[in-house]
Scaffold this active site. Structure first.
Site, short mmCIF file in Angstrom:
data_model
loop_
_atom_site.label_atom_id
_atom_site.label_comp_id
_atom_site.label_asym_id
_atom_site.label_seq_id
_atom_site.Cartn_x
_atom_site.Cartn_y
_atom_site.Cartn_z
CE1 TYR A 162 -4.59 0.34 0.72
CE2 TYR A 162 -4.01 -1.98 0.74
CZ TYR A 162 -4.95 -0.98 0.63
OH TYR A 162 -6.26 -1.30 0.44
CE LYS A 229 -0.40 -17.13 2.05
NZ LYS A 229 -1.14 -18.34 2.38
CG ASP A 305 -4.03 -19.12 3.83
OD1 ASP A 305 -3.22 -18.51 4.55
OD2 ASP A 305 -3.79 -20.24 3.38
CG ASP A 329 -8.13 -3.03 2.02
OD1 ASP A 329 -9.13 -2.47 2.50
OD2 ASP A 329 -7.82 -2.97 0.82
#
Ligand code: NAP
Length: 438
Positions: A162, A229, A305, A329
């Protein structure tokens, strides 16, 4: 004294200051507000009325907000001239008065103007995007047990993909970057690629983790989960998680236990230091009674996930979630969707001291000025703001008003179309009902 070009602070208010590392809030704080574009014209007056009514009811006139109108978006252009979407006056006011609230802002299309929201976050270094997500009884939900969701998401706001460090495919700049990666770093990137950079720093990660853990301590939350992640992106997302654990153990050892330690020392964990000392960050909202006696906050981590299925299947195992920008987000909106959608989702962007509270949805231009949309998101952001000020009594009144109004099935069009036997009211009518139900 700050000099302003086209605005004048209210004379009947006083500044919020910083004292011993904490906000020092007078009884009549000056609070800048941005009405917002589009439906801001509807939801801001409704929200302001509700906040004022709650403060009046809670403190019988002893406390009162001195609202300071500042400008951004279309209104700013009208007042300050072409392209003046975010005047210096506005930034100066937020910096001076520390706590502010805003309606949604249109992202100007073209002309190289960045999203006003992103600019505000970056210029004011509002590094934590804080999104509490809970269910209100009666709100239609796509899941079987929406009541299990009661989490606060701390999303990093200034780093990650971002950060806006990217190069367009086919440009000389991207060629330089690809040459460096391929020739100097001996990696293989296709020549026809666009490139985005994902910086995640020790500083950025630790200050977010610090805020999340302080929040958990002051609000009596049971756990803080780093969502990442890191199994794939080891040196960014994985490092974010590692630095989070490091910070937790370095700065909050008396308050926390890691999930790994819990497994190892399940018995020894009983009777350790109870959470008694409030944290310095004792401002954000409280969805549950404070206190988690006799146990420490569990620090854990989950792969991103897996986190998405966990909030669907075991939402009640998560309380505070701390995560880099992009994950944050996604998870913020996914979690909000489980409990009634964005129309009811509050948010804040918080720096070391500045708290900037906002509706999380956009300007919904087709409804602008029609007095029909749901002001719930901005009202609940008002709840966060009142809690941030330490005015919990008023915050609770607004929340109770909203709770009771929805339980009575008095709702705006968006919820009305999803609920059976509900009464549809206008945006301003909804505010009236909330005030009546406080
Ligand atoms: P949007 O304004 O959030 O609206 C999309 C749809 O969401 C609306 O058509 C409406 O759905 C529903 N909705 C939004 N707010 C609602 C409310 N208060 N009550 C009831 N329903 C509501 O998204 P957008 O149309 O993509 O974006 C419009 C502009 O807003 C863009 O310029 C965008 O950049 C900007 N934006 C600003 C912010 C911000 O300031 N924080 C955030 C997002 C977008 P139905 O039509 O189904 O009724």
């Amino acid at each position: 004294m700050t000099q302003y070009d086209k605005i004048v602070p209210p004379v009947d208010g006083a500044s919020i200051t910083i004292k011993n590392g904490e906000l020092n809030v007078p009884d009549n704080p000056i609070i800048p507000f941005i009405r917002g574009d589009g439906i801001g014209i509807d939801i801001w007056p409704a929200t302001q009325r509700v906040i004022d009514a709650a403060v009046q009811k809670a403190y019988g006139g002893e406390k009162c907000i001195a609202w300071f109108k500042v400008y951004a978006g279309d209104e700013a252009v009208e007042k300050y001239g072409p392209n003046q979407y975010l005047p210096q006056d506005t930034l100066k006011a937020v910096q001076e008065y520390l706590v502010a609230i805003k309606g949604p802002l249109t992202t100007p299309v073209g002309g190289g103007i960045r999203s006003l929201n992103v600019t505000l976050r970056q210029v004011l270094d509002l590094y934590a995007c804080v999104r509490p997500v809970r269910w209100f009884r009666g709100v239609p939900s796509p899941v079987t047990h929406p009541e299990r969701m009661n989490i606060v998401i701390f999303r990093e706001n200034t780093e990650d993909v971002y950060a806006g460090i990217e190069w367009q495919q086919g440009t000389p700049e991207v060629k330089m970057v690809i040459d460096f990666i391929n020739n100097t770093m001996k990696k293989k990137v296709r020549e026809d690629s666009g490139i985005g950079i994902k910086p995640i720093s020790v500083f950025g990660s630790k200050r977010l983790a610090r805020k999340a853990i302080k929040h958990a301590i002051s609000e009596g939350r049971k756990s803080v989960t780093f969502m990442h992640k890191g199994n794939i992106m080891k040196f960014t997302e994985g490092a974010f998680k590692d630095w989070g654990y490091q910070l937790a153990l370095e700065e909050f050892r008396d308050y926390v236990i890691t999930e790994a330690e819990l497994w190892d020392e399940a018995r020894a964990a009983d009777g350790v230091t109870p959470i008694t000392k409030p944290g310095a960050f004792a401002h954000l909202r409280d969805d549950k009674p404070a206190g988690n006696p006799g146990s420490r906050i569990v620090i854990k981590d989950r792969i991103a996930d897996s986190m998405f299925q966990q909030i669907l299947t075991r939402a009640d195992e998560y309380e505070v979630v701390c995560t880099p920008n992009l994950n944050g987000d996604y998870i913020s909106d996914a979690a909000a969707a489980q409990v009634g959608g964005l129309g009811m989702a509050p948010g804040a962007n918080i720096g070391d001291y500045i708290g900037f509270f906002e509706a999380t949805h956009g300007t919904a231009p087709k409804y602008a000025g029609k007095d029909m949309v749901n002001p719930g998101s901005l009202m609940l952001s008002g709840v966060m703001m009142l809690t941030y000020l330490g005015w919990r009594e008023a915050a609770n009144l607004v929340e109770t008003g909203i709770e009771r109004t929805i339980e009575a099935k008095v709702v705006t069009y968006d919820l009305h179309r999803l609920m059976e036997g509900a009464t549809k009211v206008s945006c301003s009518g909804y505010a009236d009902a909330v005030i009546k139900n406080m």
